[in-house]
Design an enzyme around this catalytic site. Structure first.
Site, mmCIF file in Angstrom:
data_model
loop_
_atom_site.group_PDB
_atom_site.id
_atom_site.type_symbol
_atom_site.label_atom_id
_atom_site.label_comp_id
_atom_site.label_asym_id
_atom_site.label_seq_id
_atom_site.Cartn_x
_atom_site.Cartn_y
_atom_site.Cartn_z
ATOM 1 N N ASP A 9 -6.257 -4.866 -9.173
ATOM 2 C CA ASP A 9 -7.628 -4.910 -9.711
ATOM 3 C C ASP A 9 -8.132 -3.482 -9.951
ATOM 4 O O ASP A 9 -9.081 -3.050 -9.323
ATOM 5 C CB ASP A 9 -8.564 -5.683 -8.762
ATOM 6 C CG ASP A 9 -8.657 -5.075 -7.372
ATOM 7 O OD1 ASP A 9 -7.725 -4.332 -6.958
ATOM 8 O OD2 ASP A 9 -9.670 -5.328 -6.677
ATOM 9 N N HIS A 241 -5.207 3.104 0.033
ATOM 10 C CA HIS A 241 -4.799 1.769 0.484
ATOM 11 C C HIS A 241 -3.609 1.202 -0.308
ATOM 12 O O HIS A 241 -2.585 0.824 0.265
ATOM 13 C CB HIS A 241 -5.968 0.787 0.318
ATOM 14 C CG HIS A 241 -7.223 1.175 1.023
ATOM 15 N ND1 HIS A 241 -7.375 1.063 2.384
ATOM 16 C CD2 HIS A 241 -8.400 1.642 0.554
ATOM 17 C CE1 HIS A 241 -8.600 1.442 2.714
ATOM 18 N NE2 HIS A 241 -9.243 1.805 1.632
#
Ligand code: BDR
Ligand code: CA
Length: 319
Positions: A9, A241
């Site tokens: 995303d 991340h």
């Protein structure tokens, strides 16, 4: 070669992971599938096409889910304070990119690609788990046909980042995440336990940009407001991340792991919390019984991970 589908995303840290996957010499990037999360799916798909164009990434982009697996769930505001209004740190991005998307929805692209390479595909999912849950729903047999699923999501022995107990990718679609984590395939969970301690400093990224030409300068530019956002918890740097999950694909030895069944809390104040029942621990009958044992990352060699990200992005990673 590791055959990878990257479900994403984009997203600032998603962008770094994409460049890592594209440039690592041992990774064959078969496709990019988009999902809503850091922004709407229109925006994350546009961003994926933009990065594909800017970085000359040959693989297709398939547009994915725009709503949660359970469509009655209430949608929340996009995290613009983290990734900007446009999902890429508010650098200038054209409204549309003159490149086609794959004609199939992301879940169908995943099914077809897994079936074309039985036993070989590694799904690297760094957004909400909606596309993966839809793929499982439409073709449950793919669980036995993928090599493994590496996700960025969850938190086990550390706090969450959107609520005290929940991490963003899981909290954004808990039902999808529970379906993915309890399916009969191998899932490796790269969560906040390891990603929140793996930070890249602004100056480290600036050095990369100096050595890496326009592609890495773009990565650096789109990361600047994300680094600003992290100022309250990181000393002039950012958590990377999604790159941590991508590094796991090629360097699992840089992680410590435990095994166990994982469930996701769906609803209530702990909505989106991930909970592992470590193998070998015995409890009275419970909701973790008879579920597949997944791999949960609990430790990481952060500096080695950061250096590997840099080396791959600069075209210096060893095979
Ligand atoms: C995750 O949420 C998103 O903001 C990031 O891209 C990452 O995938 C971290 O919780
Ligand atoms: Ca992401």
């Amino acid at each position: 070669m590791h055959k990878v589908i990257y479900d994403t995303d984009p997203g600032v840290d998603d962008a770094m992971a994409l460049l890592f996957l594209h440039r690592h010499p041992d990774i064959d990037l078969l496709g990019i599938t988009t999902v809503f999360g850091n922004a709407s799916v229109d925006t994350t798909t546009r961003n994926a096409l933009f990065l594909k164009r800017e970085w000359d990434i040959p693989c297709p982009v398939a547009r994915g889910a725009s709503v949660t697996f359970d469509p009655t769930r209430q949608e929340r505001a996009w995290p613009t304070m983290v990734h900007g209004e446009n999902g890429l740190g508010d650098i200038e991005v054209p409204a549309t990119i003159d490149l086609p998307t794959d004609p199939r929805p992301a879940y169908q692209f995943i099914i077809d690609t897994v079936r074309a390479h039985p036993g070989e595909v590694r799904l690297v999912a760094v957004g909400r788990m909606t596309n993966l849950a839809l793929a499982l729903k439409h073709d449950p047999e793919i669980a036995g046909l993928v090599k493994d699923v590496v996700i960025m999501g969850g938190n086990f022995y550390v706090p969450g980042n959107v609520t005290p107990v929940a991490e963003a990718n899981i909290h954004g679609d808990p039902e999808a995440a529970d379906a993915v984590l309890t399916a009969p395939w191998k899932v490796v969970v790269v969560g906040l336990d390891v990603t929140s301690v793996t930070t890249m400093s602004r100056s480290y990224l600036a050095d990369m940009a100096r050595d890496g030409g326009s592609a890495v300068r773009l990565l650096s530019d789109l990361s600047q407001s994300y680094i600003d956002f992290y100022g309250h918890i990181v000393d002039d740097g950012m958590m990377v991340h999604d790159s941590c999950a991508s590094v796991y694909v090629v360097a699992p030895e840089l992680f410590d792991t435990i095994e166990g069944a994982v469930r996701v809390v769906c609803g209530g104040i702990a909505d989106g919390q991930t909970i592992v029942k470590p193998d070998g621990r015995h409890f009275p009958p419970n909701e973790w019984d008879n579920l597949p044992s997944q791999t949960v990352c609990t430790g990481i060699r952060s500096q080695a991970v950061i250096d590997l990200i840099r080396d791959a992005i600069l075209g210096q990673a060893k095979r």
